[in-house]
Write a protein that holds these residues in place. Structure first.
Motif, PDB file in Angstrom:
ATOM      1  N   ALA A   6     -18.682  49.572  78.852  1.00  0.00           N
ATOM      2  CA  ALA A   6     -19.824  50.387  79.272  1.00  0.00           C
ATOM      3  C   ALA A   6     -21.011  50.271  78.325  1.00  0.00           C
ATOM      4  O   ALA A   6     -22.148  50.463  78.733  1.00  0.00           O
ATOM      5  CB  ALA A   6     -19.402  51.849  79.397  1.00  0.00           C
ATOM      6  N   GLU A   7     -20.762  49.969  77.062  1.00  0.00           N
ATOM      7  CA  GLU A   7     -21.851  49.877  76.093  1.00  0.00           C
ATOM      8  C   GLU A   7     -22.510  48.504  76.082  1.00  0.00           C
ATOM      9  O   GLU A   7     -23.599  48.341  75.545  1.00  0.00           O
ATOM     10  CB  GLU A   7     -21.349  50.252  74.703  1.00  0.00           C
ATOM     11  CG  GLU A   7     -20.962  51.718  74.621  1.00  0.00           C
ATOM     12  CD  GLU A   7     -20.557  52.139  73.230  1.00  0.00           C
ATOM     13  OE1 GLU A   7     -20.700  51.344  72.282  1.00  0.00           O
ATOM     14  OE2 GLU A   7     -20.096  53.277  73.093  1.00  0.00           O
ATOM     15  N   ARG A   8     -21.846  47.537  76.627  1.00  0.00           N
ATOM     16  CA  ARG A   8     -22.397  46.173  76.702  1.00  0.00           C
ATOM     17  C   ARG A   8     -22.343  45.728  78.149  1.00  0.00           C
ATOM     18  O   ARG A   8     -21.394  45.066  78.577  1.00  0.00           O
ATOM     19  CB  ARG A   8     -21.589  45.216  75.824  1.00  0.00           C
ATOM     20  CG  ARG A   8     -21.690  45.558  74.368  1.00  0.00           C
ATOM     21  CD  ARG A   8     -20.988  44.549  73.530  1.00  0.00           C
ATOM     22  NE  ARG A   8     -21.118  44.912  72.121  1.00  0.00           N
ATOM     23  CZ  ARG A   8     -20.410  44.379  71.173  1.00  0.00           C
ATOM     24  NH1 ARG A   8     -19.519  43.452  71.451  1.00  0.00           N
ATOM     25  NH2 ARG A   8     -20.590  44.751  69.931  1.00  0.00           N
ATOM     26  N   ARG A   9     -23.335  46.120  78.888  1.00  0.00           N
ATOM     27  CA  ARG A   9     -23.353  45.850  80.328  1.00  0.00           C
ATOM     28  C   ARG A   9     -23.080  44.389  80.637  1.00  0.00           C
ATOM     29  O   ARG A   9     -23.636  43.503  80.019  1.00  0.00           O
ATOM     30  CB  ARG A   9     -24.683  46.252  80.923  1.00  0.00           C
ATOM     31  CG  ARG A   9     -24.862  47.737  80.831  1.00  0.00           C
ATOM     32  CD  ARG A   9     -25.863  48.206  81.784  1.00  0.00           C
ATOM     33  NE  ARG A   9     -25.668  49.644  81.889  1.00  0.00           N
ATOM     34  CZ  ARG A   9     -26.143  50.354  82.843  1.00  0.00           C
ATOM     35  NH1 ARG A   9     -26.827  49.787  83.786  1.00  0.00           N
ATOM     36  NH2 ARG A   9     -25.936  51.646  82.882  1.00  0.00           N
ATOM     37  N   LEU A  68     -12.537  57.837  77.220  1.00  0.00           N
ATOM     38  CA  LEU A  68     -12.301  56.411  77.515  1.00  0.00           C
ATOM     39  C   LEU A  68     -12.987  55.503  76.513  1.00  0.00           C
ATOM     40  O   LEU A  68     -13.438  54.413  76.835  1.00  0.00           O
ATOM     41  CB  LEU A  68     -12.702  56.065  78.943  1.00  0.00           C
ATOM     42  CG  LEU A  68     -11.989  56.853  80.041  1.00  0.00           C
ATOM     43  CD1 LEU A  68     -12.464  56.414  81.407  1.00  0.00           C
ATOM     44  CD2 LEU A  68     -10.476  56.717  79.930  1.00  0.00           C
ATOM     45  N   ARG A  69     -13.070  55.945  75.279  1.00  0.00           N
ATOM     46  CA  ARG A  69     -13.637  55.133  74.191  1.00  0.00           C
ATOM     47  C   ARG A  69     -12.503  54.608  73.340  1.00  0.00           C
ATOM     48  O   ARG A  69     -11.555  55.328  73.039  1.00  0.00           O
ATOM     49  CB  ARG A  69     -14.577  55.966  73.331  1.00  0.00           C
ATOM     50  CG  ARG A  69     -15.790  56.464  74.105  1.00  0.00           C
ATOM     51  CD  ARG A  69     -16.689  57.274  73.221  1.00  0.00           C
ATOM     52  NE  ARG A  69     -17.315  56.429  72.228  1.00  0.00           N
ATOM     53  CZ  ARG A  69     -18.537  55.931  72.345  1.00  0.00           C
ATOM     54  NH1 ARG A  69     -19.254  56.186  73.413  1.00  0.00           N
ATOM     55  NH2 ARG A  69     -19.036  55.175  71.399  1.00  0.00           N
ATOM     56  N   VAL A  70     -12.628  53.354  72.910  1.00  0.00           N
ATOM     57  CA  VAL A  70     -11.616  52.738  72.032  1.00  0.00           C
ATOM     58  C   VAL A  70     -11.664  53.401  70.689  1.00  0.00           C
ATOM     59  O   VAL A  70     -12.711  53.660  70.136  1.00  0.00           O
ATOM     60  CB  VAL A  70     -11.876  51.219  71.906  1.00  0.00           C
ATOM     61  CG1 VAL A  70     -10.917  50.599  70.905  1.00  0.00           C
ATOM     62  CG2 VAL A  70     -11.756  50.550  73.248  1.00  0.00           C
TER      63      VAL A  70
END
Length: 70
Positions: A6-9, A68-70
């Motif tokens: 999600a942070e790197r489209r 849902l964050r690593v």
């Protein structure tokens, strides 16, 4: 289902992800299955820990928080 960062489209984490929500799927996981193909994954939820006994190939593991964050 396809899993993207999600942070790197546009960055694909896995092309084909199977979600394992039932107790039966989570209990068995990858035991006895052939190795996952490149781009394939198994998402176990809920999941607080894993083991690799009986898994036939090396695996990469990600643990996600409630957001849902690593």
């Amino acid at each position: 289902m396809r899993l993207e960062n999600a942070e790197r489209r546009g960055q694909v984490v896995a092309e084909r992800v199977e979600r394992g929500r039932s107790l039966a799927v989570r209990a068995v996981g990858l035991i006895g299955r052939p190795p996952l193909a490149p781009g394939q994954g198994l998402w176990l939820e809920p999941c607080g820990s894993i083991h690799t006994w009986g898994v036939r190939a090396p695996i990469d593991v990600l643990f996600l928080d409630r957001s849902l964050r690593v």
